[in-house]
Design a protein around this motif. Structure first.
Motif, PDB file in Angstrom:
ATOM      1  N   LEU A  72       6.136  21.106   1.872  1.00  0.00           N
ATOM      2  CA  LEU A  72       5.787  20.649   3.216  1.00  0.00           C
ATOM      3  C   LEU A  72       6.694  19.526   3.700  1.00  0.00           C
ATOM      4  N   GLY A  73       7.520  18.999   2.818  1.00  0.00           N
ATOM      5  CA  GLY A  73       8.431  17.924   3.224  1.00  0.00           C
ATOM      6  C   GLY A  73       7.677  16.650   3.542  1.00  0.00           C
ATOM      7  N   THR A  74       7.925  16.080   4.712  1.00  0.00           N
ATOM      8  CA  THR A  74       7.311  14.793   5.048  1.00  0.00           C
ATOM      9  C   THR A  74       5.811  14.924   5.260  1.00  0.00           C
ATOM     10  N   ASN A  75       5.337  16.148   5.476  1.00  0.00           N
ATOM     11  CA  ASN A  75       3.908  16.326   5.698  1.00  0.00           C
ATOM     12  C   ASN A  75       3.131  16.463   4.397  1.00  0.00           C
ATOM     13  N   ALA A  76       3.838  16.482   3.260  1.00  0.00           N
ATOM     14  CA  ALA A  76       3.164  16.708   1.980  1.00  0.00           C
ATOM     15  C   ALA A  76       2.105  15.646   1.736  1.00  0.00           C
TER      16      ALA A  76
END
Lengths: 481, 332
Positions: free
Chosen positions: A283-287
């Motif tokens: 999810l990248g930065t949303n992880a």
């Protein structure tokens, strides 16, 4: 000591207010609602002024103030619709909504005086995980009144369960079941994290029972020492477990720890139909948001179990044991079984939290599991208020925040104002490393809370009464049958 | 259960015997290390036992008082006397005696202060309350040392002579080990005399037996408890000096781990029992030395802590009254 001090402070306050024309009787004569509004407005006003003068102002501070006033001023508790008392759900639901939406307005939060900016998402994950652990310890310390100084053993056990069943640690096997994001060439156990959480909880609860069965007969302080012993043995096994008893069997990979541990995820099928993330790690930065919301769900589950168990037959038996073990035994409460259940339940949540945190960190290292962490979690329970769910959560969030960001922020504020080249006036001339003294600060919290407010900041009324009446819980260790 | 215990002890002795046969000289040398360890542990363990005997409180902060005792001693040796290796015997003796008294006095007063601040206000509170403040005090003391000496090890040069007292067919006994015993034994004898023969000791034993009855007999209970903490602190200070001299380095968290070992020793001997604490300390000292030193089938120093804690757990579970039975200070 605490009560006397509080009384003298409040007497001084009333004397000052009386001189200004507001005597205590006149204040108490005002309508209840007026008093609530005035008091809340006063506190919120002070908070806003502090932010204006010592923090960094953003308009969102006004929104925060408004939300606080709306939540605090009306007596929501007494609201009922057609005889159903829905009032007591309003504030918790609102708080849950506010917390859930936190990632969306984090960027527009004002900076608070001394404490600095609002906590980051990774800190919020830590706060949620430690809330869960503190609630788990609360079963043992808060409800059953057994001092457990080795809770870190359960945290370690949970983390290593995740390490064993969701990583490539045992590469002699090749077992996969529902894991997400595991490359094709990787061997070892790779089970779905959701399954691993449950397994970790159960395995840790079993360990808790195994530890508890022989030891729970002991008196309070002896039990504390025995749990401390287990809390020290577990990490040592983790540290030396790369070549267990010279057999060459690598159980824990020693000081290197087990890494990487798989992240959670729901897989492509669920993602396609329910739009839940297939794999958190992609999810990248949303992880961090996904991890935070998941942790929130786990905390809610823990809160649910805590409150339901507290009011159950078992929970009442715990409280009876806490208040007077001999009397409880005489009333037919099976001491050993009840205590073992408290231990197992606490261990279960410690294990789940540990496994989840290991999955979030992607690693389990033996150095994470020192005695300090046991005291850290104990400090959360004691500061917040033993036996009170909201108090414990507050304690956990506050201390974990201090640990992750707060102390560093406070330190830089102090050094910036009073340190070398400080903007106000220089008191010390070497940069003060505040986070270094973290555990001294926690120790001070333990001592001060025990001396002045042993029931904690947000106490359960029952626990407070016990402390002030001075219950002498000196159970005999052979009273258990 | 006695069968299991008997089997366990038999295995232990078999293991010791094999190790002895494999290298008798080495075995004795290791035993002397064990004796020296045990002497240091005894000084600390007695403090736990004294306080537990009188207040039924596990004084978690005791190990850290011991550590600060070591820090005081290190400061005296390094900064005040500025001792170097191979100092003359006269100056060494003076420095050690003065440091001993300073460390004992400082730690005794510190311990009294801790009791005053953290334990006395909680005497009527639930039993776990003072235990929790004790843990808090332990962390506070560690941070005091952290602020004072920094996070690294404070090293003390090996000022004690390291030559052999005697050396018989490969068995060596060095002067430094003898000096540790020479410092420890008089302190222990003094303590025993104090508790058994003096008026103050009688008051201590009476308070330990029944606080209310002692108060009714005109004993100033608060003063007696303070006195007990003074003595316990003094012992910790002596232990700190001996540790600093013999082991040569200590850190802010030295006291915590050593304190737990010493507490185990006190429990092993029977907590509240003075000779028991010394016996337990010697046993633990030997176990540690054998575990870390003997060549044949030893778990090694990685596992020392686990072994000590396993002993602690087994003793608490199966024989909570300790090796020397249910003997409280009044019977000591």
């Amino acid at each position: 000591v605490g009560r006397r001090m509080r009384e003298s402070v409040s007497a001084a306050l009333w004397a000052a207010l009386g001189a200004l024309g507001l005597s205590k009787s006149r204040w108490l004569g005002l309508p209840r609602m007026t008093r609530r509004v005035v008091k809340a407005a006063l506190w919120v006003g002070i908070g806003l002024l502090l932010i204006v003068f010592f923090g960094v102002w953003k308009t969102s501070a006004l929104a925060i103030a408004a939300v606080i006033l709306v939540l605090v001023v009306p007596a929501w508790n007494r609201l009922s619709v057609r005889g159903r008392r829905i009032g007591k759900w309003i504030v918790p639901t609102a708080v849950l909504g506010i917390v859930t939406a936190y990632p969306f307005y984090l960027g527009s939060m004002p900076q608070f005086p001394i404490f600095g900016p609002a906590p980051q998402m990774s800190t919020m994950v830590g706060m949620a995980v430690f809330s869960m652990m503190a609630l788990g310890l609360n079963f043992v310390v808060g409800y059953a009144g057994l001092l457990d100084l080795g809770y870190v053993a359960f945290y370690a056990m949970g983390s290593y369960m995740a390490g064993w069943f969701a990583s490539s640690q045992f590469s002699q096997h090749d077992v996969r079941f529902g894991a997400v994001g595991v490359g094709p060439g990787l061997r070892g156990f790779h089970l779905s994290i959701w399954l691993v959480l449950l397994m970790a909880g159960i395995a840790t609860a079993v360990i808790g029972v195994l530890i508890g069965l022989p030891t729970l007969r002991l008196r309070g302080d002896y039990l504390a020492i025995v749990t401390l012993g287990f809390g020290e043995i577990m990490p040592q096994i983790a540290r030396n477990g790369d070549n267990l008893f010279g057999t060459g069997f690598n159980l824990t990979n020693g000081t290197g720890g087990i890494t990487p541990i798989d992240g959670p995820g729901f897989g492509n099928w669920v993602h396609h139909y329910l739009h839940l993330p297939a794999n958190y790690l992609t999810l990248g930065t949303n992880a961090d948001r996904a991890f935070f919301w998941t942790a929130l769900v786990l905390v809610l589950l823990t809160i649910f179990c805590s409150s339901r168990l507290r009011d159950s037959r078992l929970g009442r038996a715990w409280i009876a044991i806490r208040e007077d073990e001999v009397a409880a035994a005489a009333m037919g409460v099976p001491l050993m079984r009840t205590k073992t259940w408290a231990y197992a339940t606490g261990a279960f949540f410690g294990g789940v939290a540990g496994a989840y945190y290991a999955s979030y960190n992607g690693a389990a290292f033996p150095d994470q599991f020192f005695f300090n962490i046991s005291v850290f979690i104990l400090c959360m329970v004691i500061l917040g208020g033993m036996g009170n769910i909201w108090g414990v959560i507050f304690g956990a969030c506050f201390l974990e925040y201090l640990d992750r960001e707060g102390l560093a922020n406070i330190g830089s504020w102090l050094n910036g104002h009073f340190g070398p080249g400080g903007s106000d006036f220089q008191i010390w001339n070497k940069v003060l490393d505040v986070p270094l003294y973290e555990f001294g600060i926690f120790g001070t919290i333990l001592v001060v809370v025990m001396l002045f407010r042993p029931e904690g900041l947000i106490p359960s009324s029952r626990r407070a009464a016990e402390f002030h009446e001075g219950v002498h819980d000196e159970p005999l260790y052979d009273a258990a049958a | 259960m006695p069968l299991m215990a008997g089997l366990f002890v038999a295995l232990l002795f078999a293991w010791l015997a094999v190790n002895f046969v494999k290298g008798p000289a080495y075995f004795f040398t290791i035993s002397f290390i064990g004796l020296t360890n045990g002497a240091v542990y005894a000084l600390v363990a007695l403090g736990y036992t004294l306080v537990y005997g009188i207040l039924e409180l596990i004084n978690f902060a005791h190990g850290d008082v011991f550590m600060l005792g070591g820090m005081f001693s290190a400061t005296m040796i390094l900064s005040v006397f500025n001792l170097k290796q191979h100092a003359s015997t006269g100056s060494l003796a003076v420095a050690i005696v003065v440091s001993l008294f300073v460390a004992m006095a400082a730690c005794g007063l510190l311990n009294v202060a801790i009791e005053r601040v953290a334990y006395r206000p909680l005497r009527g509170a639930p039993r776990l309350a003072p235990l929790i403040t004790a843990i808090g005090m332990s962390f506070i003391l560690q941070d005091v040392a952290l602020a004072w000496k920094g996070p690294g090890y404070t090293a003390i040069p090996s000022v004690l002579p390291t030559g052999n007292v005697f050396s018989i067919s490969g068995v060596h006994y060095t002067w430094e080990k003898l000096i540790v015993v020479v410092i420890t034994v008089p302190v222990l004898l003094l303590l025993l005399w104090l508790v058994q023969r003096t008026r103050q000791g009688k008051a201590m034993r009476a308070t330990a037996q029944d606080r209310d009855a002692a108060a009714m007999m005109g004993i100033d209970v608060n003063r007696t408890i303070s006195f007990t903490f003074l003595i316990a602190g003094g012992l910790a200070g002596a232990g700190g000096l001996v540790y600093a001299l013999y082991f040569g380095q200590l850190r802010y968290d030295t006291g915590f781990s050593l304190g737990l070992i010493a507490f185990t020793a006190a429990v092993l001997g029977g907590i509240g029992n003075l000779p028991g604490a010394v016996l337990g300390a010697l046993v633990i000292g030997f176990i540690q030395a054998f575990n870390e030193g003997l060549p044949w089938h030893t778990p090694g120093s990685d596992w020392t802590q686990s072994i000590v804690f396993s002993i602690l757990i087994l003793i608490l579970v199966f024989r909570p009254e300790g090796l020397l039975g249910e003997q409280t200070p009044e019977g000591a």
